[in-house]
Design a protein around this motif. Structure first.
Motif, PDB file in Angstrom:
ATOM      1  N   GLN A 180       0.854  -1.182   0.000  1.00  0.00           N
ATOM      2  CA  GLN A 180       0.000   0.000   0.000  1.00  0.00           C
ATOM      3  C   GLN A 180       0.894   1.237   0.000  1.00  0.00           C
ATOM      4  O   GLN A 180       1.840   1.318   0.785  1.00  0.00           O
ATOM      5  N   ILE A 181       0.620   2.177  -0.900  1.00  0.00           N
ATOM      6  CA  ILE A 181       1.407   3.407  -1.011  1.00  0.00           C
ATOM      7  C   ILE A 181       0.458   4.594  -0.972  1.00  0.00           C
ATOM      8  O   ILE A 181      -0.490   4.672  -1.760  1.00  0.00           O
ATOM      9  N   PHE A 182       0.723   5.521  -0.079  1.00  0.00           N
ATOM     10  CA  PHE A 182      -0.139   6.692   0.070  1.00  0.00           C
ATOM     11  C   PHE A 182       0.383   7.786  -0.850  1.00  0.00           C
ATOM     12  O   PHE A 182       1.047   8.735  -0.429  1.00  0.00           O
ATOM     13  N   ALA A 183       0.080   7.623  -2.125  1.00  0.00           N
ATOM     14  CA  ALA A 183       0.545   8.547  -3.164  1.00  0.00           C
ATOM     15  C   ALA A 183      -0.537   8.691  -4.217  1.00  0.00           C
ATOM     16  O   ALA A 183      -1.029   7.687  -4.748  1.00  0.00           O
ATOM     17  N   ASP A 184      -0.867   9.933  -4.525  1.00  0.00           N
ATOM     18  CA  ASP A 184      -1.861  10.210  -5.566  1.00  0.00           C
ATOM     19  C   ASP A 184      -1.220  10.374  -6.935  1.00  0.00           C
ATOM     20  O   ASP A 184      -1.913  10.350  -7.952  1.00  0.00           O
ATOM     21  N   ASN A 185       0.121  10.553  -6.955  1.00  0.00           N
ATOM     22  CA  ASN A 185       0.817  10.824  -8.212  1.00  0.00           C
ATOM     23  C   ASN A 185       2.148  10.089  -8.249  1.00  0.00           C
ATOM     24  O   ASN A 185       2.643   9.609  -7.221  1.00  0.00           O
ATOM     25  N   PHE A 186       2.726  10.027  -9.443  1.00  0.00           N
ATOM     26  CA  PHE A 186       4.051   9.452  -9.633  1.00  0.00           C
ATOM     27  C   PHE A 186       4.785  10.273 -10.684  1.00  0.00           C
ATOM     28  O   PHE A 186       4.172  11.075 -11.404  1.00  0.00           O
ATOM     29  N   THR A 187       6.102  10.092 -10.766  1.00  0.00           N
ATOM     30  CA  THR A 187       6.890  10.844 -11.743  1.00  0.00           C
ATOM     31  C   THR A 187       7.118   9.991 -12.992  1.00  0.00           C
ATOM     32  O   THR A 187       7.604   8.862 -12.908  1.00  0.00           O
ATOM     33  N   GLN A 188       6.776  10.551 -14.142  1.00  0.00           N
ATOM     34  CA  GLN A 188       6.983   9.874 -15.419  1.00  0.00           C
ATOM     35  C   GLN A 188       8.484   9.808 -15.737  1.00  0.00           C
ATOM     36  O   GLN A 188       9.247  10.722 -15.386  1.00  0.00           O
ATOM     37  N   VAL A 189       8.913   8.746 -16.416  1.00  0.00           N
ATOM     38  CA  VAL A 189      10.334   8.580 -16.741  1.00  0.00           C
ATOM     39  C   VAL A 189      10.514   8.299 -18.224  1.00  0.00           C
ATOM     40  O   VAL A 189       9.581   7.907 -18.925  1.00  0.00           O
ATOM     41  N   PRO A 195      13.357  10.691 -14.643  1.00  0.00           N
ATOM     42  CA  PRO A 195      12.143  11.499 -14.736  1.00  0.00           C
ATOM     43  C   PRO A 195      12.232  12.598 -15.791  1.00  0.00           C
ATOM     44  O   PRO A 195      13.276  13.237 -15.965  1.00  0.00           O
ATOM     45  N   THR A 196      11.119  12.792 -16.484  1.00  0.00           N
ATOM     46  CA  THR A 196      11.032  13.805 -17.533  1.00  0.00           C
ATOM     47  C   THR A 196      10.612  15.164 -16.983  1.00  0.00           C
ATOM     48  O   THR A 196      10.727  16.172 -17.676  1.00  0.00           O
ATOM     49  N   GLY A 197      10.092  15.193 -15.755  1.00  0.00           N
ATOM     50  CA  GLY A 197       9.540  16.407 -15.163  1.00  0.00           C
ATOM     51  C   GLY A 197       8.028  16.369 -15.072  1.00  0.00           C
ATOM     52  O   GLY A 197       7.426  17.181 -14.376  1.00  0.00           O
ATOM     53  N   GLU A 198       7.425  15.402 -15.756  1.00  0.00           N
ATOM     54  CA  GLU A 198       5.972  15.285 -15.727  1.00  0.00           C
ATOM     55  C   GLU A 198       5.536  14.490 -14.492  1.00  0.00           C
ATOM     56  O   GLU A 198       6.080  13.428 -14.197  1.00  0.00           O
ATOM     57  N   ILE A 199       4.549  15.007 -13.781  1.00  0.00           N
ATOM     58  CA  ILE A 199       3.948  14.328 -12.644  1.00  0.00           C
ATOM     59  C   ILE A 199       2.532  13.928 -13.028  1.00  0.00           C
ATOM     60  O   ILE A 199       1.742  14.765 -13.469  1.00  0.00           O
ATOM     61  N   SER A 200       2.223  12.636 -12.892  1.00  0.00           N
ATOM     62  CA  SER A 200       0.943  12.120 -13.372  1.00  0.00           C
ATOM     63  C   SER A 200       0.169  11.459 -12.237  1.00  0.00           C
ATOM     64  O   SER A 200       0.767  10.882 -11.319  1.00  0.00           O
ATOM     65  N   PRO A 201      -1.160  11.515 -12.298  1.00  0.00           N
ATOM     66  CA  PRO A 201      -1.970  10.843 -11.272  1.00  0.00           C
ATOM     67  C   PRO A 201      -1.914   9.324 -11.432  1.00  0.00           C
ATOM     68  O   PRO A 201      -1.766   8.806 -12.542  1.00  0.00           O
ATOM     69  N   ASP A 204      -6.434   5.035 -12.348  1.00  0.00           N
ATOM     70  CA  ASP A 204      -6.625   4.189 -13.532  1.00  0.00           C
ATOM     71  C   ASP A 204      -5.299   3.759 -14.155  1.00  0.00           C
ATOM     72  O   ASP A 204      -5.200   3.596 -15.377  1.00  0.00           O
ATOM     73  N   THR A 205      -4.260   3.602 -13.316  1.00  0.00           N
ATOM     74  CA  THR A 205      -2.979   3.080 -13.791  1.00  0.00           C
ATOM     75  C   THR A 205      -2.577   1.901 -12.906  1.00  0.00           C
ATOM     76  O   THR A 205      -3.102   1.740 -11.795  1.00  0.00           O
ATOM     77  N   PRO A 206      -1.620   1.072 -13.367  1.00  0.00           N
ATOM     78  CA  PRO A 206      -1.130  -0.020 -12.523  1.00  0.00           C
ATOM     79  C   PRO A 206      -0.384   0.460 -11.281  1.00  0.00           C
ATOM     80  O   PRO A 206      -0.047  -0.362 -10.422  1.00  0.00           O
ATOM     81  N   LEU A 207      -0.117   1.769 -11.180  1.00  0.00           N
ATOM     82  CA  LEU A 207       0.627   2.307 -10.049  1.00  0.00           C
ATOM     83  C   LEU A 207      -0.284   2.839  -8.950  1.00  0.00           C
ATOM     84  O   LEU A 207       0.189   3.522  -8.035  1.00  0.00           O
ATOM     85  N   ASP A 208      -1.554   2.510  -9.007  1.00  0.00           N
ATOM     86  CA  ASP A 208      -2.475   2.926  -7.958  1.00  0.00           C
ATOM     87  C   ASP A 208      -2.453   1.881  -6.843  1.00  0.00           C
ATOM     88  O   ASP A 208      -3.085   0.829  -6.935  1.00  0.00           O
ATOM     89  N   PHE A 209      -1.690   2.194  -5.796  1.00  0.00           N
ATOM     90  CA  PHE A 209      -1.586   1.313  -4.630  1.00  0.00           C
ATOM     91  C   PHE A 209      -2.204   1.970  -3.402  1.00  0.00           C
ATOM     92  O   PHE A 209      -1.827   1.661  -2.275  1.00  0.00           O
ATOM     93  N   ARG A 210      -3.141   2.885  -3.621  1.00  0.00           N
ATOM     94  CA  ARG A 210      -3.740   3.566  -2.478  1.00  0.00           C
ATOM     95  C   ARG A 210      -4.560   2.608  -1.624  1.00  0.00           C
ATOM     96  O   ARG A 210      -4.740   2.837  -0.435  1.00  0.00           O
ATOM     97  N   ASN A 227       9.148   6.071  -8.717  1.00  0.00           N
ATOM     98  CA  ASN A 227       9.092   7.077  -7.665  1.00  0.00           C
ATOM     99  C   ASN A 227       7.658   7.563  -7.516  1.00  0.00           C
ATOM    100  O   ASN A 227       7.040   8.046  -8.467  1.00  0.00           O
ATOM    101  N   PHE A 228       7.144   7.437  -6.287  1.00  0.00           N
ATOM    102  CA  PHE A 228       5.797   7.880  -5.968  1.00  0.00           C
ATOM    103  C   PHE A 228       5.855   9.220  -5.220  1.00  0.00           C
ATOM    104  O   PHE A 228       6.729   9.438  -4.376  1.00  0.00           O
ATOM    105  N   VAL A 229       4.904  10.092  -5.529  1.00  0.00           N
ATOM    106  CA  VAL A 229       4.800  11.399  -4.889  1.00  0.00           C
ATOM    107  C   VAL A 229       3.922  11.224  -3.661  1.00  0.00           C
ATOM    108  O   VAL A 229       2.694  11.099  -3.771  1.00  0.00           O
ATOM    109  N   VAL A 230       4.530  11.171  -2.488  1.00  0.00           N
ATOM    110  CA  VAL A 230       3.773  10.837  -1.283  1.00  0.00           C
ATOM    111  C   VAL A 230       2.809  11.964  -0.930  1.00  0.00           C
ATOM    112  O   VAL A 230       3.090  13.145  -1.152  1.00  0.00           O
TER     113      VAL A 230
END
Length: 335
Positions: A180-189, A195-201, A204-210, A227-230
């Protein structure tokens, strides 16, 4: 300096073993309802760590993770770093703090402090640096890792710790851990995992571990090096890892804005792929080069200070109940 190891013990029956080589976490034995488990993946002898390419248990830096193009600028002056992952810079470069023998400062039953130094220009970083790390094993089965760095000029610093956790116990499969990860966003690579600088929610992605989710090493979506944006403050859990038998939880929190989760896909040698899972608090990778990423320089006037905490919780977990709402059972003291 000779290779040494140190053991910390608490009243709950935990034993944490730490080496002066890279200030590494070697083992963490804990009593889980009468069963001794070592939950940190590592080698059987200290000398094996000298050839370790996977940063097992190490304090990594000066800057953890990747810096794109192995370069950054301070006050319009560019500094070229050692490129040790293709064109990019990873975990401070070769023979950095993860691969040095640290000096013992102080040791008590539950506290250990080590220090090391890097000269000006080491792997391209400006300014001589002085590192201290203090491990404090508390009686509530938490391990606080306090890192302090002073420098002689403005420079880029952002170290972290790199243990591979297997809450089933070393030697058991890491498949079936719940994350479980308390992060609404992650950094695109990009293709080099920079990372490219883009932060994405994460929606609806496989990175939703809320909500807690079982990790399956056979599923590409569960092969993580992201990398998850906590989205929680420093004193609350940023991530929770739960053992396959649901009897042991590992909570991680820190003052960092990001959490790198790595499921060990590229482990090799004596270790199987997916043999352990890293939860690495950090600045976002490549932050010194991306203006919209949270980051600050370390200066002689403002030393770097960071606390990273790992806490164990032992209890029975109902399969569909979020980990943060579980009723904790106090750890029993080992005989």
């Amino acid at each position: 300096m000779e290779l040494r190891s140190f053991v910390l013990c608490n009243d709950a029956g935990d034993e944490v073993c730490i080496s002066n080589y890279g200030a590494r976490l070697l083992q963490w034995h804990t009593d889980v309802f009468g069963q001794d488990r070592n939950i940190i993946l590592g080698y059987s002898t200290l000398s094996d760590y000298l050839e370790d390419p996977f940063y097992h248990g190490a304090i990594v830096g000066p800057y953890a993770n990747r810096i794109g193009g192995a370069a950054f600028s301070i006050d319009e002056q560019e500094y070229q770093l050692q490129a040790n992952e293709g064109k990019n810079h990873l975990h401070g470069g070769e023979q950095s703090i993860s691969h040095l023998c640290w000096e013992l400062v102080a040791q008590e039953a539950q506290v250990l402090t080590l220090k090391c130094e890097l000269p000006d220009g080491h792997n391209g970083y400006p300014g001589a640096m002085h590192y201290w790390v203090t491990y404090h094993l508390n009686n509530d089965s938490s391990l606080d890792i306090d890192i302090k760095v002073t420098t002689e000029q403005a420079t880029v610093i952002g170290p972290t710790t790199h243990p591979y956790f297997n809450l089933a116990g070393v030697g058991e499969s890491a498949a079936g851990h719940i994350l479980q990860i308390f992060a609404d966003n992650f950094t695109q690579v990009d293709d080099a995992n920079v990372p490219t600088g883009e932060i994405s929610p994460v929606d609806d992605t496989p990175l939703d571990f809320r909500k807690p989710r079982v990790l399956d090493p056979q599923q590409p979506k569960d092969s993580l090096d992201h990398n998850f944006v906590v989205s929680r403050p420093a004193d609350e859990s940023h991530g929770i890892l739960i053992s396959p038998d649901k009897q042991l939880q590992l909570h991680v929190c820190s003052g960092y804005p990001g959490l790198q989760v790595y499921t060990g896909e590229f482990l090799g040698g004596k270790f199987e792929s997916f043999g352990g899972i890293c939860l690495e608090p950090q600045f976002y990778p490549n932050s010194p080069n991306i203006d919209n990423f949270p980051f600050y320089l370390t200066t002689p006037e403002e030393p770097f200070k960071m606390r990273i905490s790992y806490r164990l919780v032992k209890n029975q977990i109902e399969a569909d109940t979020p980990a943060e709402h579980q009723r904790a059972v106090p750890a029993e003291k080992a005989d």
